[in-house]
Design an enzyme around this catalytic site. Structure first.
Site, mmCIF file in Angstrom:
data_model
loop_
_atom_site.group_PDB
_atom_site.id
_atom_site.type_symbol
_atom_site.label_atom_id
_atom_site.label_comp_id
_atom_site.label_asym_id
_atom_site.label_seq_id
_atom_site.Cartn_x
_atom_site.Cartn_y
_atom_site.Cartn_z
ATOM 1 N N CYS A 1 -22.769 29.864 -48.251
ATOM 2 C CA CYS A 1 -24.184 30.084 -48.601
ATOM 3 C C CYS A 1 -24.496 29.589 -50.005
ATOM 4 C CB CYS A 1 -24.527 31.560 -48.477
ATOM 5 S SG CYS A 1 -23.985 32.252 -46.908
ATOM 6 N N HIS B 1 -33.320 32.583 -45.124
ATOM 7 C CA HIS B 1 -31.997 32.207 -45.632
ATOM 8 C C HIS B 1 -31.350 31.158 -44.730
ATOM 9 C CE1 HIS B 1 -28.262 32.299 -47.628
ATOM 10 N NE2 HIS B 1 -27.714 33.370 -47.094
#
Lengths: 134, 421
Positions: free
Chosen positions: B93, B368
């Site tokens: 991420c 996200h």
């Protein structure tokens, strides 16, 4: 060289014999669980096997309702959540494992710091390290 | 700590992003091209795309999400930028934040003058269970996922139990982070969720009444969030509204050497400092209630910038889960260890608070798309420092902003600080 390699395959072989085995750097005494072949403190590759007693305390945990495939296959799900935990062993190293025999529907009864003991469970064809309250 | 420095100045002169959300029928290359066009439109004084010399593109796992590897040259092709060198950067991420650092280093080294930095992820082709499995590969499969059954919500939930135990925080503290980020996201047209939690609660009440069911007794957002039916537990103590969503999206930045910046835009952002650190599996860390790699990355970035946390006016932090924002607010030095929860309770991280955090809505509300998130954070800082954030503009004409991008449960963290010049 007739001792097992300090790696994941050997670690799993020992688990199937219900033994929790890690490695120790002969030069500086650093402990590694799971075992490593190279000491991250002094870069020495002189390692020896060391058996852990399997006693420790709960350092952190979660009750997981949506698990990965292999846990769903093992029967866990929204109605049957499980406790995933981080255990700090008496010897020092911490390890991730399932914590069994706790009331997952009353997480307030599960206390960080509580004493736990290693057990060995079968999941699919594998022997897996888990813990339960001591 | 050794004070590192850039070989020469680097500036951001353009920034653009797609909306984050679920976009059936759009592939990652479509998203990339969309963000590229918006980035080009953001350049004030004109700029020719042919001047771009190299591309650094953050992407976690097009392989698992879209069954497509080797994506960097594909994006380069569809943006009309062949035959420029292109690199896909993967640090889970944190892929976007690390791609940004690669771009910064490429210019600071003197090798390139103009670089395109991007982040992109297309996640919604897969059902949720498969997305969970794909994201799990960012943890240690052999020693976290396989034996313990840890998922990403589970790992952050474990950090939450350690944090709550250490500092006597409660789930309500986490809920306030979610309420605040949805308030901000409702003002961001790029956000996946355009509704405040209060609005969601009102809509849900109306829908239950319409179905002839009894009206729930929720008095306020906290009541709503405490209700297991409205806000189911995912990984105790984290519930649905503690978790960032599954998203598609792309974000792009144009980076140039500082001496070129003013010819391209009137309000460039200079890179003041940047830091990055790595760590092992969660269980191997000395602290389970903070993210050590974030502390190290922040120290390195502050040292390079020659400033401290008090001078940062706006920050976009990696709130993949609500507990992550609280830990970030401490790891970045905005608040003392243990005070981050209290600060969230007291509104110090709101838009008009002492340390505005996640004015964009954060990953929680904005969305996200993992490889894009670290670059999307910079798009918000770009708008905030240039006074272009509209209704969600932080007050006081902020001139220094920070981005904090975490990979996995903290195996990677990249922190970068910008100043409007």
């Amino acid at each position: 060289m007739n001792q097992p390699l300090f790696n994941h395959a050997s670690y799993n072989d020992y688990l199937s014999q219900r033994r929790l085995m890690g490695s120790r750097c002969v030069k500086d005494g650093a402990l590694y669980l799971p075992p490593r072949a190279l000491c991250a403190q002094d870069f020495s590759s002189e390692m020896e096997w060391v058996e852990f007693r399997g006693r420790g305390r709960l350092a952190a945990f979660s009750i997981i309702y949506i698990g990965p495939d292999h846990m769903i296959e093992a029967g866990y799900g929204r109605e049957t959540p499980y406790c995933a935990a981080i255990i700090e062993l008496e010897e020092g190293p911490k390890i991730s494992a399932q914590l069994l025999d706790v009331d997952v529907f009353r997480p307030e009864t599960i206390h960080i710091g509580m004493s736990v003991q290693a057990i060995y469970i079968q999941r699919s064809q594998e022997t897996v390290l888990a813990f339960r309250p001591a | 700590m050794k004070r590192r420095r850039l070989g020469r100045g680097v500036a951001v002169v353009g920034a653009g992003m797609t909306r984050f959300g679920s976009f059936p029928g759009l592939s990652s290359r479509d998203l990339f091209v969309d963000a590229f066009q918006e980035m080009l439109a953001s350049v004030d004084n004109g700029f020719h795309p042919q001047d771009i010399e190299a591309l650094f593109i953050g992407n976690f796992s097009s392989d698992l999400f879209e069954k497509q590897g080797h994506t960097a040259p594909i994006y380069t092709d569809w943006a009309g930028l062949l035959p420029r060198p292109a690199v896909r950067v993967e640090d889970a991420c944190a892929s976007g934040g690390v791609a940004l650092r690669q771009g910064i280093q490429a210019i600071a080294s003197g090798m390139y003058d103009v670089v395109l930095v991007g982040g992109v992820e297309k996640m919604t082709n897969l059902p949720t269970g498969k997305v969970t499995d794909a994201l799990s590969t960012a943890a240690d499969m052999a020693y976290e996922v396989a034996p313990a059954g840890f998922t990403f919500p589970g790992l952050y939930a474990a950090m939450a139990t350690a944090y709550m135990h250490q500092y006597s925080a409660t789930p309500e503290t986490l809920m306030r982070v979610s309420i605040k980020n949805h308030e901000n996201g409702a003002l961001n047209p790029k956000a996946q969720f355009g509704a405040r939690i209060r609005d969601t609660m009102t809509a849900k009440k109306a829908s239950l009444v319409k179905k002839g069911l009894p009206e729930p007794a929720w008095q306020d957002e906290l009541d709503f969030l405490r209700d297991e039916r409205a806000n189911p537990t995912i990984a105790w103590p984290l519930r649905l509204f503690d978790c960032s969503p599954v998203s598609d999206g792309a974000a792009l930045l144009l980076l140039v050497s500082e001496d070129l910046a003013r010819s391209i835009t009137d309000k460039p952002l200079r890179v003041l400092g940047t830091g990055q650190a790595s760590d092992g599996a969660l269980h191997n860390r000395a602290s389970l209630h903070s993210i050590p790699a974030a502390r190290l990355a922040a120290q390195e970035a502050y040292a390079m910038a020659g400033i401290g946390p008090a001078q940062v006016r706006v920050a976009e932090v990696h709130d993949c889960f609500t507990i992550a924002e609280i830990m970030a607010s401490e790891d970045l030095g905005f608040f003392q260890p243990g005070d981050g929860g209290l600060a969230a309770d007291e509104g110090l991280t709101a838009r008009n608070g002492l340390h505005p955090i996640n004015t964009s809505g954060g990953l929680k509300s904005k969305g996200h798309p993992v490889g894009a998130s670290g670059v999307g954070q910079v798009v918000e800082i770009w708008k905030q420092l240039r006074g272009e954030a509209g209704e969600r503009q932080a007050p006081g004409n902020p001139n220094i902003g920070l981005v904090h991008n975490v990979g996995g449960s903290g195996q990677t963290c990249a922190v970068t600080i910008f100043e409007r010049i």
